[in-house]
Design an enzyme around this catalytic site. Structure first.
Site, PDB file in Angstrom:
ATOM      1  N   CYS A   1      -7.276  -0.926   8.770  1.00 14.52           N
ATOM      2  CA  CYS A   1      -5.955  -0.956   8.134  1.00 14.52           C
ATOM      3  C   CYS A   1      -5.573   0.425   7.608  1.00 14.52           C
ATOM      4  O   CYS A   1      -4.519   0.963   7.929  1.00 14.52           O
ATOM      5  CB  CYS A   1      -5.952  -1.948   6.973  1.00 14.52           C
ATOM      6  SG  CYS A   1      -6.017  -3.664   7.518  1.00 14.52           S
TER       7      CYS A   1
ATOM      8  N   HIS B   1      -0.609  -5.653   2.969  1.00 14.42           N
ATOM      9  CA  HIS B   1      -1.779  -6.509   3.158  1.00 14.42           C
ATOM     10  C   HIS B   1      -1.398  -7.942   2.796  1.00 14.42           C
ATOM     11  O   HIS B   1      -0.792  -8.179   1.752  1.00 14.42           O
ATOM     12  CB  HIS B   1      -2.926  -6.063   2.245  1.00 14.42           C
ATOM     13  CG  HIS B   1      -3.907  -5.181   2.939  1.00 14.42           C
ATOM     14  ND1 HIS B   1      -4.220  -3.910   2.498  1.00 14.42           N
ATOM     15  CD2 HIS B   1      -4.667  -5.384   4.051  1.00 14.42           C
ATOM     16  CE1 HIS B   1      -5.129  -3.378   3.316  1.00 14.42           C
ATOM     17  NE2 HIS B   1      -5.420  -4.255   4.261  1.00 14.42           N
TER      18      HIS B   1
ATOM     19  N   GLU C   1       0.842  -1.204   0.000  1.00 15.93           N
ATOM     20  CA  GLU C   1       0.000   0.000   0.000  1.00 15.93           C
ATOM     21  C   GLU C   1       0.883   1.264   0.000  1.00 15.93           C
ATOM     22  O   GLU C   1       1.739   1.421   0.854  1.00 15.93           O
ATOM     23  CB  GLU C   1      -0.889   0.014   1.255  1.00 15.93           C
ATOM     24  CG  GLU C   1      -1.809  -1.204   1.396  1.00 15.93           C
ATOM     25  CD  GLU C   1      -2.953  -1.232   0.386  1.00 15.93           C
ATOM     26  OE1 GLU C   1      -3.142  -0.246  -0.352  1.00 15.93           O
ATOM     27  OE2 GLU C   1      -3.642  -2.265   0.336  1.00 15.93           O
TER      28      GLU C   1
END
Length: 196
Positions: free
Chosen positions: A144, A163, A82
């Site tokens: 998250c 993730h 991410e």
């Protein structure tokens, strides 16, 4: 020696065992070499508590890098890097039934914050046998994403979020721990280059 901090998340919904925490524990067993002081923590799937813990990490420990690992229930055999955290849109309720005031992380914070880690460069430089790795610019507006944004905000961008998929026969905790080790070592090299 520089400190690196890692967090995984506790159980939520049908996931009584959260692969993110299992992966972080495996990484801890493996370590990142003698030069890195490695600390780990399990975060609850609760907005406010996760935020408090993350603030504490940055204010008291000031690590070189903090890497948060989360479970992506939609991913079957994917590790997702991410790039940024988003400030608004947190409507979904957490494990205690709450969502943040104003559905946002930091009331006057920027819309999004990018990690100082260049995930695209990282992605080009790593491969993990047996699993695909992809890039993402949307961490999903749940705990998250919320944790990631908070960490980027207080850590001046020196945070990363990965993730991982749920555990399965092919994706074991050991497998994920080893994959994380590969990814993080490359990430730390990038940090070292940035500091020069």
């Amino acid at each position: 020696k520089p400190l690196s901090f890692f967090s995984g998340f506790g159980p939520f919904r049908q996931y009584l065992v959260n692969s993110s925490w299992e992966a972080v524990k495996e990484l801890y067993k493996r370590g990142l070499g003698e030069n890195i002081d490695l600390r780990i923590m399990q975060l609850p799937v609760v907005y406010e508590k996760a935020k408090e813990q993350v603030c504490k990490i940055w204010t008291t420990l000031q690590p070189l890098l903090t890497v948060h690992v989360g479970l992506a229930s939609s991913a079957t055999a994917l590790i997702i890097l991410e790039q940024c955290g988003k400030n608004k849109g947190y409507q979904e309720r957490d494990a205690c039934g709450f969502h943040p005031e104003g559905a946002c992380c930091v009331l006057d914070g920027p819309e999004k914050i990018e990690s100082t880690i260049n995930m695209k460069t990282l992605w080009k430089n790593i491969s993990v046998e047996g699993i695909d790795i992809i890039l993402s610019r949307d961490a999903g507006r749940y705990i998250c994403d919320y944790t990631y944004y908070t960490s980027l905000y207080y850590g001046n961008g020196r945070a990363a979020f990965i993730h991982v998929p749920p555990l399965s026969e092919s994706v074991t905790a050991e497998f994920l721990g080893k994959a994380l080790q590969t990814i993080i070592l490359t990430m730390l090299e990038q940090c070292g280059e940035q500091r020069k």
